[in-house]
Design a protein around this motif. Sequence first.
Motif, PDB file in Angstrom:
ATOM      1  N   GLY A 149      10.888  14.091  14.610  1.00 35.68           N
ATOM      2  CA  GLY A 149      11.755  14.342  15.874  1.00 35.68           C
ATOM      3  C   GLY A 149      12.834  13.604  16.107  1.00 35.68           C
ATOM      4  N   TYR A 150      12.913  12.959  14.685  1.00 36.32           N
ATOM      5  CA  TYR A 150      14.727  12.550  15.140  1.00 36.32           C
ATOM      6  C   TYR A 150      15.948  12.683  13.739  1.00 36.32           C
ATOM      7  CZ  TYR A 150      12.824   9.241  18.490  1.00 36.32           C
ATOM      8  OH  TYR A 150      12.684   8.016  19.005  1.00 36.32           O
ATOM      9  N   LYS A 151      16.834  13.136  13.555  1.00 34.39           N
ATOM     10  CA  LYS A 151      17.549  13.368  12.864  1.00 34.39           C
ATOM     11  C   LYS A 151      19.019  12.414  12.219  1.00 34.39           C
ATOM     12  CE  LYS A 151      20.452  15.894  15.082  1.00 34.39           C
ATOM     13  NZ  LYS A 151      21.102  17.123  15.757  1.00 34.39           N
ATOM     14  N   GLY A 172      25.135  11.459  10.841  1.00 35.26           N
ATOM     15  CA  GLY A 172      25.941  10.739   9.368  1.00 35.26           C
ATOM     16  C   GLY A 172      26.396  10.056   9.493  1.00 35.26           C
ATOM     17  N   LEU A 173      26.151   8.830  10.957  1.00 31.05           N
ATOM     18  CA  LEU A 173      26.691   7.842  10.749  1.00 31.05           C
ATOM     19  C   LEU A 173      25.129   6.511  10.433  1.00 31.05           C
ATOM     20  CD1 LEU A 173      28.889   7.555  13.788  1.00 31.05           C
ATOM     21  CD2 LEU A 173      29.553   7.818  11.044  1.00 31.05           C
ATOM     22  N   GLY A 174      24.419   6.651   9.711  1.00 33.96           N
ATOM     23  CA  GLY A 174      23.134   6.528   9.592  1.00 33.96           C
ATOM     24  C   GLY A 174      22.524   6.014  10.599  1.00 33.96           C
ATOM     25  N   ALA A 175      22.916   6.157  11.826  1.00 29.66           N
ATOM     26  CA  ALA A 175      21.944   5.637  12.593  1.00 29.66           C
ATOM     27  C   ALA A 175      20.774   7.572  12.791  1.00 29.66           C
ATOM     28  CB  ALA A 175      22.251   6.014  14.435  1.00 29.66           C
ATOM     29  N   CYS A 176      19.788   7.513  13.323  1.00 31.60           N
ATOM     30  CA  CYS A 176      18.887   7.854  13.799  1.00 31.60           C
ATOM     31  C   CYS A 176      18.410   9.009  15.100  1.00 31.60           C
ATOM     32  CB  CYS A 176      17.418   7.908  13.193  1.00 31.60           C
ATOM     33  SG  CYS A 176      16.875   7.050  12.227  1.00 31.60           S
ATOM     34  N   ASP A 191      18.265  11.939  18.732  1.00 31.34           N
ATOM     35  CA  ASP A 191      16.632  12.700  18.969  1.00 31.34           C
ATOM     36  C   ASP A 191      16.894  13.933  18.353  1.00 31.34           C
ATOM     37  OD1 ASP A 191      14.276  13.504  19.942  1.00 31.34           O
ATOM     38  OD2 ASP A 191      15.681  14.328  21.831  1.00 31.34           O
ATOM     39  N   ILE A 192      16.339  15.101  18.242  1.00 26.95           N
ATOM     40  CA  ILE A 192      16.656  16.182  17.987  1.00 26.95           C
ATOM     41  C   ILE A 192      15.903  17.027  18.774  1.00 26.95           C
ATOM     42  CG2 ILE A 192      15.125  17.980  16.428  1.00 26.95           C
ATOM     43  CD1 ILE A 192      15.018  16.553  14.416  1.00 26.95           C
ATOM     44  N   ASP A 193      16.775  18.217  19.847  1.00 28.20           N
ATOM     45  CA  ASP A 193      16.154  18.954  20.946  1.00 28.20           C
ATOM     46  C   ASP A 193      15.883  19.917  20.560  1.00 28.20           C
ATOM     47  OD1 ASP A 193      16.287  20.061  22.959  1.00 28.20           O
ATOM     48  OD2 ASP A 193      18.078  19.812  24.315  1.00 28.20           O
ATOM     49  N   GLU A 194      14.136  20.191  20.483  1.00 28.78           N
ATOM     50  CA  GLU A 194      13.892  21.182  19.574  1.00 28.78           C
ATOM     51  C   GLU A 194      13.777  22.082  20.204  1.00 28.78           C
ATOM     52  OE1 GLU A 194      11.127  17.364  18.449  1.00 28.78           O
ATOM     53  OE2 GLU A 194      12.454  17.903  20.392  1.00 28.78           O
ATOM     54  N   CYS A 195      13.924  21.843  22.235  1.00 34.54           N
ATOM     55  CA  CYS A 195      14.492  22.783  22.661  1.00 34.54           C
ATOM     56  C   CYS A 195      15.578  23.690  22.080  1.00 34.54           C
ATOM     57  CB  CYS A 195      14.339  22.792  24.575  1.00 34.54           C
ATOM     58  SG  CYS A 195      13.369  21.326  24.365  1.00 34.54           S
ATOM     59  N   THR A 245      11.628  16.160  25.232  1.00 38.60           N
ATOM     60  CA  THR A 245      11.523  14.504  24.787  1.00 38.60           C
ATOM     61  C   THR A 245      12.225  13.614  24.127  1.00 38.60           C
ATOM     62  OG1 THR A 245       9.045  15.089  24.258  1.00 38.60           O
ATOM     63  CG2 THR A 245       9.106  14.924  26.347  1.00 38.60           C
ATOM     64  N   ILE A 246      11.754  12.509  24.064  1.00 40.18           N
ATOM     65  CA  ILE A 246      12.708  11.247  22.904  1.00 40.18           C
ATOM     66  C   ILE A 246      11.568  11.902  22.133  1.00 40.18           C
ATOM     67  CG2 ILE A 246      13.120   9.016  22.650  1.00 40.18           C
ATOM     68  CD1 ILE A 246      14.959  10.036  24.175  1.00 40.18           C
ATOM     69  N   GLY A 247      12.222  12.275  20.612  1.00 35.69           N
ATOM     70  CA  GLY A 247      11.155  12.058  19.324  1.00 35.69           C
ATOM     71  C   GLY A 247      10.230  13.204  19.496  1.00 35.69           C
TER      72      GLY A 247
END
Length: 413
Positions: free
Chosen positions: A121-123, A126-130, A132-136, A152-154
């Motif tokens: 649920g995260y990606k 590009g800056l090394g931080a994860c 949330d992926i907005d799946e919607c 939702t978060i994650g």
Amino acid sequence: MTAGLKIILWMYLSPAFSNMSYKELSPCMLRGKLLDVLNNFNRFEYCLGSCDFVENCHVISWNAEDNACQRFKLKRNAQELLLSSSNICASKVQKKCTSICIGDQVCHFNGLLATCQCKTGYKENGLGACVDIDECTELTNVCVIDEICLNTIGSHECHCTSGFQRNNENLSCEDIDECLADADNDCDSFENCVNNVGGFDCICKNGFLRNDVNGICEDIDECSVSPGGCSPREDCINLSGSFNCVCKPGFERDTDNNCENIDECVNVQNTCGENEYCLDDVGSYICACKNGFRRINGTCEDIDECIRSPPVCPQLEDCINVNGSFNCTCKAGYLRNTDNDCEDLNECTDHCTEGNELCVNTVGSFECHCEQGYQFIDNECEDIDECVNGGLVCNSGEVCQNNDGSYSCRNKI
């Protein structure tokens, strides 16, 4: 072969490295990777540090019993940082991660490498931080038809769209029939609820029409149009949402549901007065004055025919007015014969019967006269004393002798 692997192999093959005690051995690898260079030394446990370069990593302490990197020192560019055990650690013996990666990362060990990867649920941004992926918005077909995607978060959630509810057996979204319960719709008492897929419509009931200004279903006055479908013998009565046809006054509904005329003159359903008679009319009646009456100020008053000109009775008859009519009677001294004409009555058969009276019939009357030698005195015929009143009735030398009703002359003696 990478530079890091060359360094690790150098450390492993160098006499100094081979002489390190178990407590001191903590080979540092490249960040994010674990190089299994100790496959032949399973008695050793090692950790994955966060050193960019192996040569700058110095072991401070190593606890082999809990498979954790307690602390180690990173020296690079003349800076010293103390890093805690939140760095990724792995157990060579147990083949699994033994500590938690930072933030929204999880430790992934594939038997060879232990890496911190973004949680499901995260990606990586590009800056090394994860993040949330907005799946919607970033994924397709995450929810099925009749569902809306809620990020939702994650993760994400699929909710039934408005007008649908979840079927707990097959987990599908099924249409809600809002019309089954008044609480599920806002249709008012003048509207019918019509269910449709995912919603409902409020339709004006028969006899109502929606006002384009206020949106309210208002009653249609059917009686204002033609007149509501009622017959000419019916009155239209508007009702809320409908109308009713009732027979007009003077009509009544028959067995065929038709309005038929009421003959008020037969059924004595009229208010005609004593001097009036009833005339039936279609749907009503008329009170007309009887013969011999005329309407004056709404009341039928008697007509006095006897004052009419020309007279209503013949010359030999007298007019006698009666209520609503008149009578013609023979005048005094006349009698109605079999031809209904008035003829002179001979009263002498019944009149002037006293002594010394003489009846003289006249047209329409009679006269009582005294016989000759008599005269009326106080309505009685009294003898006339001709010898007194008319002394010259006899010749000279004669003497007058009065008689009853007469006189006589005789010679003087």
